[in-house]
Motif scaffolding. Structure first.
Motif, PDB file in Angstrom:
ATOM      1  N   VAL A 290       0.877  -1.179   0.000  1.00  0.00           N
ATOM      2  CA  VAL A 290       0.000   0.000   0.000  1.00  0.00           C
ATOM      3  C   VAL A 290       0.909   1.223   0.000  1.00  0.00           C
ATOM      4  O   VAL A 290       1.797   1.339   0.859  1.00  0.00           O
ATOM      5  CB  VAL A 290      -0.893   0.024   1.272  1.00  0.00           C
ATOM      6  CG1 VAL A 290      -1.615   1.355   1.415  1.00  0.00           C
ATOM      7  CG2 VAL A 290      -1.887  -1.128   1.239  1.00  0.00           C
ATOM      8  N   ASP A 291       0.708   2.104  -0.988  1.00  0.00           N
ATOM      9  CA  ASP A 291       1.472   3.354  -1.022  1.00  0.00           C
ATOM     10  C   ASP A 291       0.760   4.333  -0.092  1.00  0.00           C
ATOM     11  O   ASP A 291      -0.176   5.034  -0.489  1.00  0.00           O
ATOM     12  CB  ASP A 291       1.513   3.880  -2.463  1.00  0.00           C
ATOM     13  CG  ASP A 291       2.286   5.187  -2.570  1.00  0.00           C
ATOM     14  OD1 ASP A 291       2.646   5.773  -1.524  1.00  0.00           O
ATOM     15  OD2 ASP A 291       2.505   5.639  -3.707  1.00  0.00           O
ATOM     16  N   LEU A 292       1.178   4.338   1.180  1.00  0.00           N
ATOM     17  CA  LEU A 292       0.408   5.043   2.204  1.00  0.00           C
ATOM     18  C   LEU A 292       0.319   6.556   1.985  1.00  0.00           C
ATOM     19  O   LEU A 292      -0.775   7.113   2.130  1.00  0.00           O
ATOM     20  CB  LEU A 292       0.953   4.714   3.603  1.00  0.00           C
ATOM     21  CG  LEU A 292      -0.007   5.041   4.738  1.00  0.00           C
ATOM     22  CD1 LEU A 292      -1.349   4.344   4.584  1.00  0.00           C
ATOM     23  CD2 LEU A 292       0.602   4.684   6.070  1.00  0.00           C
ATOM     24  N   PRO A 293       1.404   7.255   1.640  1.00  0.00           N
ATOM     25  CA  PRO A 293       1.252   8.699   1.412  1.00  0.00           C
ATOM     26  C   PRO A 293       0.194   8.990   0.340  1.00  0.00           C
ATOM     27  O   PRO A 293      -0.672   9.847   0.524  1.00  0.00           O
ATOM     28  CB  PRO A 293       2.649   9.138   0.955  1.00  0.00           C
ATOM     29  CG  PRO A 293       3.568   8.126   1.562  1.00  0.00           C
ATOM     30  CD  PRO A 293       2.807   6.827   1.553  1.00  0.00           C
ATOM     31  N   GLN A 294       0.232   8.221  -0.734  1.00  0.00           N
ATOM     32  CA  GLN A 294      -0.737   8.437  -1.821  1.00  0.00           C
ATOM     33  C   GLN A 294      -2.135   8.000  -1.371  1.00  0.00           C
ATOM     34  O   GLN A 294      -3.125   8.706  -1.595  1.00  0.00           O
ATOM     35  CB  GLN A 294      -0.251   7.650  -3.045  1.00  0.00           C
ATOM     36  CG  GLN A 294      -1.012   7.896  -4.331  1.00  0.00           C
ATOM     37  CD  GLN A 294      -2.292   7.070  -4.390  1.00  0.00           C
ATOM     38  OE1 GLN A 294      -2.339   5.960  -3.843  1.00  0.00           O
ATOM     39  NE2 GLN A 294      -3.317   7.606  -5.014  1.00  0.00           N
ATOM     40  N   ALA A 295      -2.208   6.848  -0.690  1.00  0.00           N
ATOM     41  CA  ALA A 295      -3.508   6.315  -0.257  1.00  0.00           C
ATOM     42  C   ALA A 295      -4.177   7.242   0.756  1.00  0.00           C
ATOM     43  O   ALA A 295      -5.402   7.432   0.725  1.00  0.00           O
ATOM     44  CB  ALA A 295      -3.329   4.928   0.359  1.00  0.00           C
ATOM     45  N   ALA A 296      -3.382   7.837   1.635  1.00  0.00           N
ATOM     46  CA  ALA A 296      -3.961   8.717   2.657  1.00  0.00           C
ATOM     47  C   ALA A 296      -4.538   9.979   2.014  1.00  0.00           C
ATOM     48  O   ALA A 296      -5.616  10.456   2.414  1.00  0.00           O
ATOM     49  CB  ALA A 296      -2.910   9.075   3.709  1.00  0.00           C
ATOM     50  N   LEU A 297      -3.854  10.504   1.003  1.00  0.00           N
ATOM     51  CA  LEU A 297      -4.390  11.680   0.315  1.00  0.00           C
ATOM     52  C   LEU A 297      -5.705  11.344  -0.386  1.00  0.00           C
ATOM     53  O   LEU A 297      -6.680  12.104  -0.314  1.00  0.00           O
ATOM     54  CB  LEU A 297      -3.370  12.214  -0.708  1.00  0.00           C
ATOM     55  CG  LEU A 297      -2.136  12.880  -0.095  1.00  0.00           C
ATOM     56  CD1 LEU A 297      -1.138  13.244  -1.190  1.00  0.00           C
ATOM     57  CD2 LEU A 297      -2.522  14.120   0.707  1.00  0.00           C
ATOM     58  N   ALA A 298      -5.741  10.159  -1.038  1.00  0.00           N
ATOM     59  CA  ALA A 298      -6.969   9.741  -1.723  1.00  0.00           C
ATOM     60  C   ALA A 298      -8.097   9.530  -0.708  1.00  0.00           C
ATOM     61  O   ALA A 298      -9.246   9.903  -0.948  1.00  0.00           O
ATOM     62  CB  ALA A 298      -6.709   8.456  -2.509  1.00  0.00           C
ATOM     63  N   LYS A 299      -7.764   8.956   0.445  1.00  0.00           N
ATOM     64  CA  LYS A 299      -8.788   8.709   1.471  1.00  0.00           C
ATOM     65  C   LYS A 299      -9.323  10.027   2.024  1.00  0.00           C
ATOM     66  O   LYS A 299     -10.516  10.160   2.332  1.00  0.00           O
ATOM     67  CB  LYS A 299      -8.198   7.853   2.598  1.00  0.00           C
ATOM     68  CG  LYS A 299      -9.183   7.505   3.707  1.00  0.00           C
ATOM     69  CD  LYS A 299     -10.414   6.752   3.194  1.00  0.00           C
ATOM     70  CE  LYS A 299     -11.268   6.161   4.296  1.00  0.00           C
ATOM     71  NZ  LYS A 299     -11.932   7.126   5.151  1.00  0.00           N
ATOM     72  N   MET A 300      -8.456  11.021   2.155  1.00  0.00           N
ATOM     73  CA  MET A 300      -8.915  12.322   2.652  1.00  0.00           C
ATOM     74  C   MET A 300      -9.896  12.967   1.668  1.00  0.00           C
ATOM     75  O   MET A 300     -10.849  13.636   2.079  1.00  0.00           O
ATOM     76  CB  MET A 300      -7.724  13.238   2.926  1.00  0.00           C
ATOM     77  CG  MET A 300      -6.943  12.777   4.153  1.00  0.00           C
ATOM     78  SD  MET A 300      -5.445  13.706   4.416  1.00  0.00           S
ATOM     79  CE  MET A 300      -6.097  15.113   5.277  1.00  0.00           C
ATOM     80  N   GLU A 301      -9.681  12.722   0.381  1.00  0.00           N
ATOM     81  CA  GLU A 301     -10.647  13.231  -0.612  1.00  0.00           C
ATOM     82  C   GLU A 301     -11.992  12.541  -0.427  1.00  0.00           C
ATOM     83  O   GLU A 301     -13.042  13.174  -0.481  1.00  0.00           O
ATOM     84  CB  GLU A 301     -10.140  12.983  -2.033  1.00  0.00           C
ATOM     85  CG  GLU A 301      -9.214  14.069  -2.515  1.00  0.00           C
ATOM     86  CD  GLU A 301      -8.815  13.873  -3.978  1.00  0.00           C
ATOM     87  OE1 GLU A 301      -9.647  13.375  -4.762  1.00  0.00           O
ATOM     88  OE2 GLU A 301      -7.665  14.207  -4.288  1.00  0.00           O
ATOM     89  N   LEU A 302     -11.955  11.217  -0.197  1.00  0.00           N
ATOM     90  CA  LEU A 302     -13.209  10.483   0.049  1.00  0.00           C
ATOM     91  C   LEU A 302     -13.898  11.002   1.313  1.00  0.00           C
ATOM     92  O   LEU A 302     -15.116  11.175   1.339  1.00  0.00           O
ATOM     93  CB  LEU A 302     -12.916   8.984   0.226  1.00  0.00           C
ATOM     94  CG  LEU A 302     -12.586   8.185  -1.023  1.00  0.00           C
ATOM     95  CD1 LEU A 302     -12.218   6.758  -0.647  1.00  0.00           C
ATOM     96  CD2 LEU A 302     -13.766   8.181  -1.996  1.00  0.00           C
ATOM     97  N   ASN A 303     -13.110  11.248   2.355  1.00  0.00           N
ATOM     98  CA  ASN A 303     -13.675  11.756   3.617  1.00  0.00           C
ATOM     99  C   ASN A 303     -14.411  13.074   3.397  1.00  0.00           C
ATOM    100  O   ASN A 303     -15.491  13.309   3.938  1.00  0.00           O
ATOM    101  CB  ASN A 303     -12.566  11.977   4.658  1.00  0.00           C
ATOM    102  CG  ASN A 303     -11.895  10.690   5.097  1.00  0.00           C
ATOM    103  OD1 ASN A 303     -12.387   9.609   4.820  1.00  0.00           O
ATOM    104  ND2 ASN A 303     -10.753  10.817   5.768  1.00  0.00           N
ATOM    105  N   ALA A 304     -13.785  13.940   2.592  1.00  0.00           N
ATOM    106  CA  ALA A 304     -14.377  15.260   2.360  1.00  0.00           C
ATOM    107  C   ALA A 304     -15.701  15.131   1.614  1.00  0.00           C
ATOM    108  O   ALA A 304     -16.636  15.898   1.849  1.00  0.00           O
ATOM    109  CB  ALA A 304     -13.402  16.138   1.579  1.00  0.00           C
ATOM    110  N   LYS A 305     -15.794  14.119   0.738  1.00  0.00           N
ATOM    111  CA  LYS A 305     -17.059  13.906   0.010  1.00  0.00           C
ATOM    112  C   LYS A 305     -18.116  13.331   0.944  1.00  0.00           C
ATOM    113  O   LYS A 305     -19.285  13.654   0.860  1.00  0.00           O
ATOM    114  CB  LYS A 305     -16.839  12.941  -1.158  1.00  0.00           C
ATOM    115  CG  LYS A 305     -16.130  13.600  -2.309  1.00  0.00           C
ATOM    116  CD  LYS A 305     -16.115  12.686  -3.534  1.00  0.00           C
ATOM    117  CE  LYS A 305     -15.182  13.265  -4.584  1.00  0.00           C
ATOM    118  NZ  LYS A 305     -14.220  12.322  -5.092  1.00  0.00           N
ATOM    119  N   LYS A 306     -17.670  12.426   1.839  1.00  0.00           N
ATOM    120  CA  LYS A 306     -18.590  11.761   2.755  1.00  0.00           C
ATOM    121  C   LYS A 306     -19.120  12.731   3.815  1.00  0.00           C
ATOM    122  O   LYS A 306     -20.243  12.600   4.272  1.00  0.00           O
ATOM    123  CB  LYS A 306     -17.837  10.604   3.423  1.00  0.00           C
ATOM    124  CG  LYS A 306     -18.707   9.532   3.983  1.00  0.00           C
ATOM    125  CD  LYS A 306     -17.922   8.245   4.192  1.00  0.00           C
ATOM    126  CE  LYS A 306     -16.811   8.421   5.198  1.00  0.00           C
ATOM    127  NZ  LYS A 306     -16.111   7.160   5.502  1.00  0.00           N
TER     128      LYS A 306
END
Ligand SMILES: Nc1ccn([C@H]2C[C@H](O)[C@@H](COP(=O)(O)OP(=O)(O)OP(=O)(O)O)O2)c(=O)n1
Length: 123
Positions: free
Chosen positions: A82-98
């Motif tokens: 898991v590319d964590l720096p990249q994955a965390a940024l993508a997850k933060m985008e999902l959080n903002a939508k949720k």
């Protein structure tokens, strides 16, 4: 984060420790270090931001334990590919939508608790 990930990989390889650093072992090590963070807060009651009243040595201990958590977390992610720096940024985008700021302003409810009347998009 990239530097920490690279230096920890180097630290592990130089000691021939990859044989011990499988995902499950890293997860257990991570949980152990989270426990050490918890121990520093144990029995203190609520603690305000900035940790007023904590001694320099307690603050140093916390910085060490939080660092251990981060180091093991990054290595666990790497060993799980898991590319964590990249994955965390993508997850933060999902959080903002949720949790759109306009809709959840000032509320700590989980997204599943918002009713359809609040404009829930379905779950
Ligand atoms: N097999 C190991 C042992 C240690 N470390 C590294 C990652 C952590 O950042 C730190 C953990 O070291 P310790 O297990 O000695 O734990 P502490 O530093 O928390 O010491 P203590 O448990 O005495 O507080 O060292 C590691 O990568 N792999």
């Amino acid at each position: 984060m990239e530097d920490i990930r690279r230096l920890q990989a180097q630290f592990t390889a130089e000691r021939d420790w990859n044989q011990f650093h499988q995902p499950r072992n890293l997860l257990l090590a991570l949980v152990g270090e989270v426990g050490e963070v918890a121990e520093l807060f144990q029995w203190k009651g609520e603690v305000a931001e900035g940790l007023p009243g904590w001694t320099p040595s307690q603050r140093e201990a916390l910085s060490h334990e939080l660092s251990d958590v981060l180091i093991y977390l990054l290595e666990l992610a790497e060993k799980c590919h898991v590319d964590l720096p990249q994955a965390a940024l993508a997850k933060m985008e999902l959080n903002a939508k949720k949790y759109p700021a306009g809709r959840v302003q000032g509320s700590a409810k989980k997204y599943t608790e918002y009713s359809t009347e609040d404009g829930e998009q379905g779950h």
